[in-house]
Design an enzyme around this catalytic site. Sequence first.
Site, short mmCIF file in Angstrom:
data_model
loop_
_atom_site.label_atom_id
_atom_site.label_comp_id
_atom_site.label_asym_id
_atom_site.label_seq_id
_atom_site.Cartn_x
_atom_site.Cartn_y
_atom_site.Cartn_z
N SER A 210 36.71 32.08 85.80
CA SER A 210 38.04 32.66 85.57
C SER A 210 38.03 34.15 85.32
CB SER A 210 38.72 31.94 84.40
OG SER A 210 37.88 31.99 83.25
N CYS A 465 27.40 34.27 45.27
CA CYS A 465 28.46 34.76 46.17
C CYS A 465 28.63 36.26 46.04
CB CYS A 465 29.77 34.06 45.84
SG CYS A 465 29.72 32.28 46.05
C1 LIG Z 1 32.06 25.09 86.84
C2 LIG Z 1 31.70 24.91 85.41
N1 LIG Z 1 30.63 24.19 85.03
C3 LIG Z 1 30.47 24.15 83.71
C4 LIG Z 1 29.39 23.41 83.03
O1 LIG Z 1 29.39 23.43 81.79
O2 LIG Z 1 28.56 22.86 83.74
S1 LIG Z 1 31.69 25.03 82.91
C5 LIG Z 1 32.41 25.46 84.36
C6 LIG Z 1 33.63 26.29 84.46
C7 LIG Z 1 33.38 27.68 83.94
O3 LIG Z 1 34.57 28.43 84.14
P1 LIG Z 1 34.95 29.71 83.27
O4 LIG Z 1 33.95 30.77 83.61
O5 LIG Z 1 36.32 30.05 83.75
O6 LIG Z 1 34.90 29.30 81.84
#
Ligand SMILES: Cc1nc(C(=O)O)sc1CCOP(=O)(O)O
Length: 540
Positions: A210, A465
């Site tokens: 994305s 703390c």
């Molecule tokens: C195609 C895909 N595979 C994943 C896996 O965890 O194997 S996560 C994913 C989508 C990653 O999309 P974006 O960069 O938008 O987060």
Amino acid sequence: MVFAKEDVNYSLYLVTDSTMLPPGTTLYSQVEAGLKNGVTLVQIREKDTETGSFIEEALDVQKICKKYNVPLIINDRIDVAMAIDADGVHVGQQDMPIPMVRKLLGPSKIIGWSVGKPSEVETLAKWGPDMVDYIGVGTLFPTLTKKNPKKSPMGPQGAIAVLDALEEYKASWCRTVGIGGLHPDNIQRVISQCVATNGKRSLDGISLVSDIMAAPDACAATVRLREMIDRTKYQFVDCELNESFPTAVSIKSVISQVSSNRPLVQHVTNKVHQNFGANVTLALGSSPIMSEIQSEVSELARIPNASLLLNTGSVAPIEMLKAAINAYNEVNRPITFDPVGYSATETRLCLNNTLLTYGQFACIKGNSSEILFLAKLNNDKMKGVDAGSGKNDDALLARATQIVAFKYKTIAVCTGEHDFIADGTFGGECKLSSGTAGVTAEGLPCVMIENGSIPIMGDITASGCSLGSTIASFVGGLDPTGNLFDAVVGAVLLYKTAGKLASTRCQGSGSFHVQLIDALYQLFHENKPEKWSASLKKFN
Ligand SMILES: Cc1nc(C(=O)O)sc1CCOP(=O)(O)O
Ligand SMILES: Cc1ncc(COP(=O)(O)OP(=O)(O)O)c(N)n1
Ligand SMILES: [Mg+2]
């Protein structure tokens, strides 16, 4: 054209998705924008497209890739990869078995496999070097791109486990790309933290969908990603990351900086600690603000010399805690993390692990049990929030401190009879593939602070703390040329010296509270570290 596998550049791996295209863009315009600006590998992944259209799209994308001499990988569809003579395929655990894929594609094509856990690495290692060429390590962070994900986000620590498995099973041929929720705000942290425990490898690339496919300006998005990936220094605080051991002179300089910069120390902390922590902060010439208001955290982080103390003793709303981490990470202002009662309950364990995955910390401070547990050297359930069955074995505690420092690329502090401080920042160096060039946790700079026991410290509330308040003041008050390791070591030395001084002056635990604040105030404003009773010893 056949790409020699050893020549494949995995550093910026674009995976396509036409369902998120902004208006005025196409699959091809986004891919070309990426290739023009530094994408090094492309995978066409169009889950909702019929075969005929998918083949047409793949052929068109292939033409563009050839222009830039970049390999094209086909998602899932081995038949389409063969039909268009693509450079390889990527399959997941639910797709065609790897040995069949290799049999169909032959030895020269690139095969990628989705891997989410070490047992899957064991399998690929058993297949040997002729099967899987690279793995997609994920899902690193939450993402909306992959529908009905079967894996929960693993975070950098999950990726480290996969990298460790590659080393354990000697799959040296296998390359790796991280995937899942990767964006400019976390890429450098991923490259920095995702390092095998033996230091011999880090991820070979960043794979994403994305950040480019959904970008209205995919050129600018790719340029930013490329710059983040190629930057070999991860400056997560706007002060120097360490190159030297602390000395009385360097600590004197830290106090002068804190004194003149008067940092704002935002406390997100438990209610027991709030009042005393505020008074400790004031004694150190700093300005406390006890705020858990999510809507103001960005504003506070942008105040000059702002510093955040996250003490999870009382479980503030997770969204507020995440917003605070984001806000301070975004402006490279230091966060001191005190995972109080780290594993005392499932609630705390889950919260603290979520936060540890969510951002970068300048300092992680804990008692011996918390640090041993974070280092996975002591799985005993903790007793409440006080140090449980932490061992008084200096070598073990020093090692645990170094392990935590290495895992989170932070300054780790382990408090107890003796205090241990290790520097895992590597001076901010972070590179794809080469890891830490073989430097392991055991090789990290580590110091031990001794000042004899101060039993009464345990008889008042918030003494541990409030060391967090002291550390947060010191790291927050540094000049940009200041030194993070000096600041943390100086804070612990000052705090231990003040504790000892107060214990000689008080009549009981009530007056100890007051005497501790007086001692901190006096020692800070005197600024003569060479006279402090607490001693510093190099542990390696
Ligand atoms: C195609 C895909 N595979 C994943 C896996 O965890 O194997 S996560 C994913 C989508 C990653 O999309 P974006 O960069 O938008 O987060
Ligand atoms: C580089 C990369 N890593 C992981 C994936 C995910 O593949 P898979 O598990 O087969 O899931 P789908 O992509 O088929 O939904 C990937 N495609 N690329
Ligand atoms: Mg798949």
